[in-house]
Design a protein around this motif. Structure first.
Motif, PDB file in Angstrom:
ATOM      1  N   GLN A  51      31.954  61.587  78.971  1.00  0.00           N
ATOM      2  CA  GLN A  51      31.351  61.428  77.641  1.00  0.00           C
ATOM      3  C   GLN A  51      30.805  62.770  77.141  1.00  0.00           C
ATOM      4  O   GLN A  51      31.008  63.155  75.993  1.00  0.00           O
ATOM      5  N   LYS A  52      30.099  63.466  78.030  1.00  0.00           N
ATOM      6  CA  LYS A  52      29.557  64.778  77.664  1.00  0.00           C
ATOM      7  C   LYS A  52      30.684  65.759  77.344  1.00  0.00           C
ATOM      8  O   LYS A  52      30.600  66.530  76.378  1.00  0.00           O
ATOM      9  N   ASP A  96      31.983  64.906  73.834  1.00  0.00           N
ATOM     10  CA  ASP A  96      31.045  65.306  72.773  1.00  0.00           C
ATOM     11  C   ASP A  96      31.098  66.819  72.533  1.00  0.00           C
ATOM     12  O   ASP A  96      31.069  67.285  71.387  1.00  0.00           O
ATOM     13  N   ALA A 146      31.768  69.936  82.342  1.00  0.00           N
ATOM     14  CA  ALA A 146      31.366  68.523  82.350  1.00  0.00           C
ATOM     15  C   ALA A 146      32.511  67.638  82.847  1.00  0.00           C
ATOM     16  O   ALA A 146      32.302  66.688  83.608  1.00  0.00           O
ATOM     17  N   SER A 192      32.390  72.030  78.089  1.00  0.00           N
ATOM     18  CA  SER A 192      33.179  70.799  78.103  1.00  0.00           C
ATOM     19  C   SER A 192      34.011  70.710  79.384  1.00  0.00           C
ATOM     20  O   SER A 192      34.057  69.663  80.047  1.00  0.00           O
ATOM     21  N   ASP A 218      31.709  63.937  84.091  1.00  0.00           N
ATOM     22  CA  ASP A 218      30.863  63.427  82.995  1.00  0.00           C
ATOM     23  C   ASP A 218      31.712  63.452  81.728  1.00  0.00           C
ATOM     24  O   ASP A 218      31.606  64.344  80.885  1.00  0.00           O
TER      25      ASP A 218
END
Length: 604
Positions: free
Chosen positions: A292-293, A296, A285, A282, A290
């Motif tokens: 959104q990644k 998630d 990312a 996380s 990134d």
């Protein structure tokens, strides 16, 4: 070393000593255990399953087996089952390991005490929240270190705990332990040492290139075995490498190793690892924008946080440990009381005889002591004489080698000078005559002949230059040249050189390879001339945009503060100039009697 009492003890001990270094190739199939008793055969079979599959079946009822010392093996098996079953229970595993240790101590079985301690140490190493329990069992363990494997294992856990308590790195002490581990065939322990040293370079010293060198060495060792016990350890190694690359802002490389870590099959109950890898992915990312990644992965991470209960596990382990210490103390107090009463009776009966014996014994002890001192002094003198003889022989051999090297260099210089004088000298004199003749009489034949002589002179110059540079780098490449140099030096049996490389599958630019080879060659020459070392490791790691070189020896070391820009000594000045020319960085780590580490970082 104390011994076990039942008949198949030696066979059992032999199997355990092979198991603890994961030497499964030397162990035969389960049918080979037919000479062992039932519980012993079950134990060896279960340990094989643990190493190859990371699974231990639930022990069936063993209450019908009744003979001396079965409790230790039964309790270790039960501890292994509770630690490695699907819904693991660290508390119960710890409880059974303590019972195993208790019974092994009562039986005075050195090998089974060490076996029980290793199980406890490994469990505590995983449960970082209960580090205060470590010293209790380290103190027991240190009394049963019967070989290099146990000594290295003890040092690993002792200095890991020491750093955890003090917050101070213990890299030098761990390297000493690694040297002992390297004397054994325990691939797993060597890999864990390299992993921990790399971790300490990363977190305590912030030296990421050195950290990666040790992590990649740990990776290579773990990958040499396909047992599940080794495969599981790749999770931590890949995560550490990924984190080091993340700290260097090499985010794509970091992602690669985090994903490799995530591929490792983790037991369902190991929620700490599941949470950690998702946090790392996380964060990476997020750093790559990134979002959104990153979000998630954070949601996925929270699923495992809900079931994470390490704190309550630690409390339970501490309760069991307190209970064990209380019960053991009560037994010790009862035994002490009985022993005191027994000694009082003996003291009254032996008091008169003891006085007479003391008078005679004192005189005899004095004579024995004097004789022992004389023998000890003679032995020390003989040992010192042998040491001096050996040092003289080695120094003579070293001087002979240096003289031979210097003589070879002088002959080479003389040969090149002769070539230049004999071949080129006469040739250039002829060329000069032809040019003078051309000035007076210009003919096509004379012009052609003069041109041929100039071509011949050019070819001779190239021949001399090629002869000077042949066999080092131009044809075979940097890695092969360094390996060949290491083999030639190691052939003397006085200095063993190990070359460890990573990422050098492709050639570097030829002049860079030649310069690096000369640097490594000079460093090895320094070791031979000054260090009195027996082992050298050359680590070479290519990180896409930089090359890291680390040369370690186990020699006598020196004080790096005495090496200054104006007084570098030992060839360091020429090495530093070469590195400075390449825009690189040179770092020297050394202590008296604790070897030397030279670290070089060169941009590629």
């Amino acid at each position: 070393m104390l011994s076990i009492t039942f008949s198949s003890a030696q066979q059992l001990h032999d199997y355990i000593e092979q198991l603890k270094i994961y030497d499964l190739e030397s162990l035969k199939t389960k049918g080979a255990f037919k000479n062992l008793r039932q519980i012993e055969s079950k134990y060896i079979s279960a340990q094989l399953d643990l190493i190859t599959k990371c699974q231990v079946k639930e022990p069936d009822s063993l209450t019908d087996i009744s003979y001396e010392n079965n409790q230790t093996l039964k309790n270790i098996l039960k501890g292994d089952y509770h630690l490695f079953k699907e819904n693991a229970n660290d508390s119960l595993a710890f409880d059974f390991y303590i019972k195993a240790l208790n019974s092994a101590e009562e039986q005075k079985d050195t090998i089974l005490v060490a076996e029980s301690c290793r199980k406890i140490m490994n469990l505590l190493f995983k449960s970082r929240t209960i580090i205060e329990v470590y010293p209790i069992y380290l103190n027991i363990y240190k009394n049963y270190l019967y070989d290099d494997n146990e000594k290295a294992n003890y040092i690993f856990h002792y200095y890991n705990h020491s750093s955890a308590i003090s917050g101070i790195e213990t890299i030098k002490e761990l390297k000493d332990g690694l040297r002992i581990a390297n004397k054994t065939n325990n691939t797993f322990l060597k890999a864990k040492y390299n992993q921990l040293i790399g971790l300490f370079y990363q977190y305590y010293k912030k030296e990421l290139d050195s950290a990666l060198v040790y992590q990649f060495k740990a990776k290579k060792l773990m990958e040499s075995k396909d047992h599940q016990f080794f495969v599981n350890e790749m999770f931590g190694i890949h995560a550490n490498i990924g984190l080091a690359y993340q700290q260097q802002n090499k985010l794509e490389l970091a992602d690669k190793y985090f994903i490799e870590a995530n591929k490792v099959k983790i037991l369902d109950y190991r929620y700490v690892e599941k949470v950690k890898i998702r946090e790392l992915l996380s964060t990476n990312a997020y750093l790559q924008e990134d979002y959104q990644k990153a979000y998630d992965l954070l949601i996925d991470r929270n699923k495992f946080m809900d079931t994470l209960n390490e704190y309550s596990k630690a409390e339970k382990l501490n309760e069991i440990n307190t209970k064990y210490k209380t019960e053991k103390k009560a037994k010790e107090n009862l035994k002490l009381k009985t022993d005191i009463e027994k000694k009082d009776r003996q003291r009254r009966n032996l008091w008169i005889g003891s006085i007479a014996f003391l008078l005679i014994g004192s005189s005899l002890a004095f004579l024995i002591q004097q004789n022992t001192k004389r023998k000890q002094k003679l032995a020390e003198q003989e040992k010192e004489l042998e040491t001096q003889k050996l040092a003289t022989v080695l120094k003579e051999q070293e001087l002979t080698s240096i003289d031979a090297m210097i003589e070879g260099q002088e002959k080479e210089r003389q040969r090149i000078a002769n070539d230049l004088h004999d071949d080129l000298g006469g040739l250039m004199a002829t060329v000069k005559l032809h040019f003078n003749a051309l000035k007076d009489k210009q003919t096509p034949e004379l012009y052609t002949k003069t041109n041929e002589l100039i071509d011949e002179a050019y070819q001779k110059i190239r021949t001399v230059a090629h002869a000077k540079n042949s066999g080092v780098i131009a044809k075979q490449g940097l890695l092969k040249a360094i390996n060949e140099m290491a083999e030639k030096v190691s052939a003397s049996n006085k200095l063993a050189i190990e070359v460890i490389d990573h990422g050098l599958e492709n050639r570097l630019e030829n002049s860079l390879e030649l310069t690096i080879f000369r640097i490594v060659q000079e460093l090895i020459t320094n070791v031979i001339k000054h260090a009195n070392a027996t082992e050298v490791s050359i680590h070479m790691t290519n990180h896409d945009d930089s090359l890291n070189i680390m040369v370690e020896d186990n020699g006598k070391g020196f004080n790096p503060s005495q090496v200054t820009k104006t007084n570098k000594g030992m060839g360091i000045s020429s090495i530093d100039k070469r590195i400075e020319h390449l825009n690189g960085k040179l770092t020297i780590e050394s202590e008296i009697n604790n070897g030397t580490t030279i670290i070089i970082d060169i941009p590629t």
